[in-house]
Enzyme design. Structure first.
Site, PDB file in Angstrom:
ATOM      1  N   SER A   7       0.844  -1.196   0.000  1.00  0.00           N
ATOM      2  CA  SER A   7       0.000   0.000   0.000  1.00  0.00           C
ATOM      3  C   SER A   7       0.878   1.244   0.000  1.00  0.00           C
ATOM      4  CB  SER A   7      -0.899   0.022   1.233  1.00  0.00           C
ATOM      5  OG  SER A   7      -1.473   1.313   1.370  1.00  0.00           O
ATOM      6  N   HIS A  32      -1.078  -1.383  -4.190  1.00  0.00           N
ATOM      7  CA  HIS A  32      -2.384  -1.120  -3.572  1.00  0.00           C
ATOM      8  C   HIS A  32      -2.552   0.392  -3.413  1.00  0.00           C
ATOM      9  CE1 HIS A  32      -5.824  -2.371  -1.052  1.00  0.00           C
ATOM     10  NE2 HIS A  32      -5.504  -1.379  -0.247  1.00  0.00           N
ATOM     11  N   ASP A  34      -4.941   3.296  -2.100  1.00  0.00           N
ATOM     12  CA  ASP A  34      -6.049   3.563  -1.180  1.00  0.00           C
ATOM     13  C   ASP A  34      -6.669   4.923  -1.453  1.00  0.00           C
ATOM     14  OD1 ASP A  34      -6.165   1.301   0.718  1.00  0.00           O
ATOM     15  OD2 ASP A  34      -4.097   1.887   1.165  1.00  0.00           O
ATOM     16  N   MET A  36      -9.473   7.534  -0.343  1.00  0.00           N
ATOM     17  CA  MET A  36     -10.324   7.867   0.817  1.00  0.00           C
ATOM     18  C   MET A  36     -10.965   9.232   0.597  1.00  0.00           C
ATOM     19  SD  MET A  36      -7.765   6.828   3.883  1.00  0.00           S
ATOM     20  CE  MET A  36      -6.919   5.252   3.944  1.00  0.00           C
ATOM     21  N   HIS A  65      -8.311   0.457  -4.076  1.00  0.00           N
ATOM     22  CA  HIS A  65      -9.228   0.215  -2.955  1.00  0.00           C
ATOM     23  C   HIS A  65     -10.018   1.491  -2.695  1.00  0.00           C
ATOM     24  CE1 HIS A  65      -9.509  -0.793   1.652  1.00  0.00           C
ATOM     25  NE2 HIS A  65     -10.682  -0.807   1.067  1.00  0.00           N
ATOM     26  N   MET A  67     -12.374   3.598  -0.762  1.00  0.00           N
ATOM     27  CA  MET A  67     -13.042   3.804   0.532  1.00  0.00           C
ATOM     28  C   MET A  67     -13.831   5.092   0.412  1.00  0.00           C
ATOM     29  SD  MET A  67      -9.929   2.588   2.973  1.00  0.00           S
ATOM     30  CE  MET A  67      -8.740   2.826   1.666  1.00  0.00           C
ATOM     31  N   MET A 136     -11.086  -6.542   5.457  1.00  0.00           N
ATOM     32  CA  MET A 136     -10.332  -5.541   6.225  1.00  0.00           C
ATOM     33  C   MET A 136      -9.942  -6.142   7.576  1.00  0.00           C
ATOM     34  SD  MET A 136      -9.931  -2.952   4.298  1.00  0.00           S
ATOM     35  CE  MET A 136      -8.998  -2.055   5.545  1.00  0.00           C
ATOM     36  N   ASP A 174      -6.106  -6.687   4.401  1.00  0.00           N
ATOM     37  CA  ASP A 174      -5.575  -5.324   4.394  1.00  0.00           C
ATOM     38  C   ASP A 174      -5.632  -4.740   5.801  1.00  0.00           C
ATOM     39  OD1 ASP A 174      -4.883  -2.717   3.787  1.00  0.00           O
ATOM     40  OD2 ASP A 174      -6.628  -2.312   2.537  1.00  0.00           O
TER      41      ASP A 174
END
Ligand code: DX5
Ligand code: ZN
Length: 213
Positions: A7, A32, A34, A36, A65, A67, A136, A174
């Site tokens: 990540s 990865h 992320d 957000m 990913h 979120m 998660m 993760d």
């Protein structure tokens, strides 16, 4: 074989292309990324412009990913930006089947993630359509948290259900993954390991990736 997806949240984001190059050369199967939004999770990171810019510098598989709330509004734009795998949260989506179909129609892999409080059974009806599930192992939102061992039975239940149905679905984990917790999640049935801090905070990233395998 287990796949490693470092990540980049834990990397030097001002040098993102170089950081990804290092893990690619060190044998990581994917990166990865992320995303957000400050709504689905109480933190913000980066969005499609950064992913699009990074795409020009790297061939590695982009494991995105999301979120975010309303992932159905943005998934296509992350695919345009260069995502190879799009993961969205079950808790953030009213019609996950339609979104899985839309992602797969674009020729990329679709995955659904569940937060620690969500039971594995909540995702069983989607398994036939999915390329991957993301369990998660911390509350989403921040890197550097401690692994939640209570998630191990969830991984095990999902692996058993996937095997029982004869499916080929990856199980990604993760949050708080290091060489010790990697061993536990692999035993439980996970085969894609996300690791932020344990890879990017290490001096020798190749050794850190190898230690997770
Ligand atoms: C947390 C993110 C993770 C995070 C993992 O919400 O989804 O991908 O970067 O970081 P570590 O490995 O440090 O727990
Ligand atoms: Zn993540």
């Amino acid at each position: 074989m287990v796949k490693i997806s470092p990540s980049v949240l834990a990397s030097d984001l001002a040098r993102l292309a170089d950081e990804v190059e290092v893990i690619y050369k060190a044998g990581a199967e994917m990166a990865h990324l992320d995303v957000m939004d400050g709504v689905f999770v109480p933190n913000m990171s980066f969005g499609m412009p950064v992913i699009e810019a990074l795409r020009k510098h790297s061939e590695i598989i982009f494991d995105v990913h999301l979120m975010i709330v309303h992932p159905e509004k943005y998934a296509e734009r992350f695919i345009d930006a260069g995502a190879d795998i799009v993961t969205f949260h079950l808790e953030a989506c009213d019609d996950p089947e339609a979104l899985i179909d839309a992602i797969k129609a674009r020729g990329v892999k679709a995955a659904v993630s569940i937060k620690p409080a969500t039971a594995p059974e909540a995702i069983y009806h989607l398994l036939d359509k999915l390329d991957m599930v993301l369990v998660m192992t911390v509350e989403p939102g921040y890197g550097g948290q401690s692994f939640m061992p209570e998630m191990l039975p969830k991984i095990k239940a999902l692996r058993e259900e996937i095997t029982r149905r004869g499916l080929d679905v990856d199980i990604e984990v993760d949050g708080g993954i290091n060489p010790e917790t990697a061993k536990l999640v692999k035993e439980a049935g996970a085969n894609v390991l996300v690791a932020g801090s344990s890879v990017f905070k290490a001096q020798d990233r190749r050794a850190a990736i190898d230690a997770l395998r």
